[in-house]
Design an enzyme around this catalytic site. Structure first.
Site, PDB file in Angstrom:
ATOM      1  N   ASN A 164     -10.034  -1.350  -0.484  1.00 50.21           N
ATOM      2  CA  ASN A 164      -8.595  -1.135  -0.355  1.00 50.21           C
ATOM      3  C   ASN A 164      -7.925  -1.553  -1.666  1.00 50.21           C
ATOM      4  OD1 ASN A 164      -5.845  -1.333   0.182  1.00 50.21           O
ATOM      5  ND2 ASN A 164      -6.116  -2.227   2.217  1.00 50.21           N
ATOM      6  N   CYS A 191       0.820  -1.224   0.000  1.00 53.92           N
ATOM      7  CA  CYS A 191       0.000   0.000   0.000  1.00 53.92           C
ATOM      8  C   CYS A 191       0.847   1.264   0.000  1.00 53.92           C
ATOM      9  CB  CYS A 191      -0.926   0.012   1.206  1.00 53.92           C
ATOM     10  SG  CYS A 191      -1.875  -1.494   1.334  1.00 53.92           S
ATOM     11  N   HIS A 205      -4.109   6.594   2.939  1.00 57.79           N
ATOM     12  CA  HIS A 205      -4.362   5.314   2.275  1.00 57.79           C
ATOM     13  C   HIS A 205      -5.742   4.825   2.711  1.00 57.79           C
ATOM     14  CE1 HIS A 205      -4.264   1.240   1.054  1.00 57.79           C
ATOM     15  NE2 HIS A 205      -3.955   0.735   2.241  1.00 57.79           N
TER      16      HIS A 205
HETATM   17  N1  ACO Z   1     -18.331 -10.628   7.681  1.00 59.31           N
HETATM   18  C1  ACO Z   1     -18.838 -10.965   8.880  1.00 59.31           C
HETATM   19  N2  ACO Z   1     -18.080 -11.254   9.952  1.00 59.31           N
HETATM   20  C2  ACO Z   1     -16.741 -11.196   9.802  1.00 59.31           C
HETATM   21  C3  ACO Z   1     -16.134 -10.859   8.571  1.00 59.31           C
HETATM   22  C4  ACO Z   1     -16.988 -10.574   7.470  1.00 59.31           C
HETATM   23  N3  ACO Z   1     -16.520 -10.229   6.263  1.00 59.31           N
HETATM   24  N4  ACO Z   1     -14.792 -10.883   8.729  1.00 59.31           N
HETATM   25  C5  ACO Z   1     -14.559 -11.224  10.012  1.00 59.31           C
HETATM   26  N5  ACO Z   1     -15.731 -11.419  10.651  1.00 59.31           N
HETATM   27  C6  ACO Z   1     -15.943 -11.780  12.051  1.00 59.31           C
HETATM   28  C7  ACO Z   1     -14.771 -12.534  12.637  1.00 59.31           C
HETATM   29  O1  ACO Z   1     -14.886 -13.919  12.381  1.00 59.31           O
HETATM   30  C8  ACO Z   1     -14.907 -12.208  14.103  1.00 59.31           C
HETATM   31  O2  ACO Z   1     -15.921 -13.003  14.668  1.00 59.31           O
HETATM   32  P1  ACO Z   1     -15.793 -13.538  16.184  1.00 59.31           P
HETATM   33  O3  ACO Z   1     -15.760 -12.307  17.049  1.00 59.31           O
HETATM   34  O4  ACO Z   1     -17.007 -14.373  16.331  1.00 59.31           O
HETATM   35  O5  ACO Z   1     -14.496 -14.317  16.232  1.00 59.31           O
HETATM   36  C9  ACO Z   1     -15.426 -10.765  14.097  1.00 59.31           C
HETATM   37  O6  ACO Z   1     -16.027 -10.558  12.803  1.00 59.31           O
HETATM   38  C10 ACO Z   1     -14.330  -9.727  14.289  1.00 59.31           C
HETATM   39  O7  ACO Z   1     -13.252 -10.059  13.427  1.00 59.31           O
HETATM   40  P2  ACO Z   1     -11.975  -9.129  13.311  1.00 59.31           P
HETATM   41  O8  ACO Z   1     -11.020  -9.707  12.295  1.00 59.31           O
HETATM   42  O9  ACO Z   1     -11.428  -8.836  14.666  1.00 59.31           O
HETATM   43  O10 ACO Z   1     -12.653  -7.796  12.701  1.00 59.31           O
HETATM   44  P3  ACO Z   1     -12.075  -6.346  12.585  1.00 59.31           P
HETATM   45  O11 ACO Z   1     -12.987  -5.413  13.241  1.00 59.31           O
HETATM   46  O12 ACO Z   1     -10.611  -6.283  12.942  1.00 59.31           O
HETATM   47  O13 ACO Z   1     -12.196  -6.063  11.018  1.00 59.31           O
HETATM   48  C11 ACO Z   1     -10.744  -5.948   9.091  1.00 59.31           C
HETATM   49  C12 ACO Z   1     -11.471  -6.854  10.078  1.00 59.31           C
HETATM   50  C13 ACO Z   1     -11.770  -5.174   8.307  1.00 59.31           C
HETATM   51  C14 ACO Z   1      -9.923  -6.791   8.132  1.00 59.31           C
HETATM   52  C15 ACO Z   1      -9.829  -4.965   9.866  1.00 59.31           C
HETATM   53  O14 ACO Z   1      -9.083  -5.663  10.845  1.00 59.31           O
HETATM   54  C16 ACO Z   1      -8.878  -4.177   8.995  1.00 59.31           C
HETATM   55  O15 ACO Z   1      -9.278  -3.374   8.180  1.00 59.31           O
HETATM   56  N6  ACO Z   1      -7.582  -4.357   9.220  1.00 59.31           N
HETATM   57  C17 ACO Z   1      -6.549  -3.576   8.525  1.00 59.31           C
HETATM   58  C18 ACO Z   1      -6.311  -4.047   7.138  1.00 59.31           C
HETATM   59  C19 ACO Z   1      -5.293  -3.105   6.518  1.00 59.31           C
HETATM   60  O16 ACO Z   1      -5.171  -1.956   6.853  1.00 59.31           O
HETATM   61  N7  ACO Z   1      -4.516  -3.541   5.584  1.00 59.31           N
HETATM   62  C20 ACO Z   1      -3.533  -2.574   5.086  1.00 59.31           C
HETATM   63  C21 ACO Z   1      -2.559  -3.151   4.388  1.00 59.31           C
HETATM   64  S1  ACO Z   1      -3.199  -3.929   2.961  1.00 59.31           S
HETATM   65  C22 ACO Z   1      -1.850  -4.131   1.909  1.00 59.31           C
HETATM   66  O17 ACO Z   1      -0.752  -3.726   2.214  1.00 59.31           O
HETATM   67  C23 ACO Z   1      -2.026  -4.925   0.593  1.00 59.31           C
END
Ligand code: ACO
Length: 332
Positions: free
Chosen positions: A289, A114, A259
């Site tokens: 993203n 990114c 970003h």
């Molecule tokens: N739909 C429904 N539920 C989901 C989904 C989905 N798509 N994805 C995860 N869940 C569930 C999980 O299973 C979990 O359930 P549980 O509590 O029963 O175990 C719950 O939702 C919470 O999961 P988390 O992974 O903790 O969710 P979070 O709030 O962290 O959101 C996300 C996930 C969107 C991926 C977030 O962590 C994020 O954006 N992280 C940063 C990503 C990023 O910035 N990347 C940058 C670099 S990318 C690059 O360099 C190519």
């Protein structure tokens, strides 16, 4: 820091095929409500089967050249920022050069996830120091959906395809060129200590025999929550770093162009910097993203929406796999 380096001409492209949250509900166990609340994303774009990242980058590049009033033969270097190249070899910059009819100028890829666009600005800065007449075509393009495991709801809802481009060159008068901005400063950092938190497979570390099926390591693997925490802290710190080392305060920043990884990350960083939503540009709802393409897509949209007024100071900031991160100051 006084600067005589500019970017000129913004161009972008996203594929015609749009995948909504409702479409994803039919592919994986998720909901529009979860995706919007946790990420801010409503749509993302997906390359057509016969379309590649180089094709997308070529269209963005043509648009940037047109906006800059330049022809392909004016270009002296081509840099492509991508973590999803068409091939391991040849590089995507060579493919884009060939598509544009650019034959001869140095062309290379830069893989910083990114952070690719901001890394590209810093690389172009060095090239312009060595070659003051350089006109560097900087293209960010990503084909992330080609490495999505559509059964993994943690990544399939987050990423999209797209491309953005601009031209970096010296700016004799020291004031922003028409249709562009001065690059006042760029900061880039990396720390590979946590590389395992975000990987895109398909490289040579994985060993395949002809005919082997691909396994999970082939696709994007992301420890979302850990990346989230690192991203908020690191983005905030690098914004302070570039603002302070240029003798500014955060009050001097007219618009933050972060970003577009996750709306909650963007809001958390804005809050820590004391910048409300009126000073933060967001378009993640339309694209998801798009990794290296995210900042140039945002710059293009903001430019065309008339967000940047003459004299405005914009702060770009990014964080991605590697980890890599950085920031840049643009004066319009
Ligand atoms: N739909 C429904 N539920 C989901 C989904 C989905 N798509 N994805 C995860 N869940 C569930 C999980 O299973 C979990 O359930 P549980 O509590 O029963 O175990 C719950 O939702 C919470 O999961 P988390 O992974 O903790 O969710 P979070 O709030 O962290 O959101 C996300 C996930 C969107 C991926 C977030 O962590 C994020 O954006 N992280 C940063 C990503 C990023 O910035 N990347 C940058 C670099 S990318 C690059 O360099 C190519």
């Amino acid at each position: 820091m006084t600067s005589h380096l500019s970017i000129q001409g913004f161009g972008a492209y996203v594929p015609a095929r749009r995948l909504s949250n409702a479409d994803l509900e039919r592919l994986v166990d998720t909901s529009d409500e979860w995706i919007v609340t946790r990420t801010g994303i409503r749509n993302r774009h997906v390359l057509a089967d016969d379309e590649s990242g180089a094709d997308a980058g070529t269209i963005a590049a043509r648009r940037a050249l047109e906006a800059a009033g330049l022809a392909p033969e004016d270009i002296t270097h081509v840099i492509t920022a991508t973590c999803t190249p068409d091939f391991l070899c040849p590089n995507t910059a060579c493919l884009i050069s060939a598509n544009l009819g650019i034959h001869g100028p140095m062309a290379f890829d830069l893989s910083s996830a990114c952070s690719g666009f901001v890394y590209g600005l810093e690389t172009a800065r060095g090239l312009v120091l060595a070659h003051p007449d350089a006109k560097i075509l900087l293209v960010s393009t990503e084909a992330l959906t080609r490495r999505i495991n559509w059964k993994d709801r943690g990544t399939s809802v987050v990423f999209g395809d797209g491309a953005g481009a601009t031209v970096v060159s010296a700016c004799a008068e020291g004031k922003a060129p028409a249709g562009g901005a001065l690059i006042e400063d760029v900061v880039c950092h990396a720390d590979g200590g946590q590389w395992k938190l975000l990987t895109v497979g398909g490289g040579t570390k994985q060993r395949y025999e002809a005919g082997d099926p691909v396994d999970e390591a082939f696709y994007i693997h992301m420890e979302g929550r850990e990346i989230y925490k690192n991203a908020v802290r690191t983005l905030t710190n690098v914004c302070h770093e570039i603002v302070e080392r240029n003798g500014y305060t955060l009050d001097d920043i007219d618009v933050l162009v972060p970003h577009q990884a996750n709306l909650r990350i963007i809001e958390a960083v804005g809050e820590r910097l004391g910048m409300g939503e009126d000073r933060v540009f967001v378009n993640i709802q339309d694209y998801g993203n798009t990794s290296a393409a995210s900042i140039p897509l945002a710059l293009n949209d903001a430019w065309r929406a008339g967000v940047f007024k003459p004299g405005m100071l914009a702060l770009l900031t990014t964080f991605g796999g590697g980890f890599t991160w950085g920031a840049a100051l643009l004066r319009f």
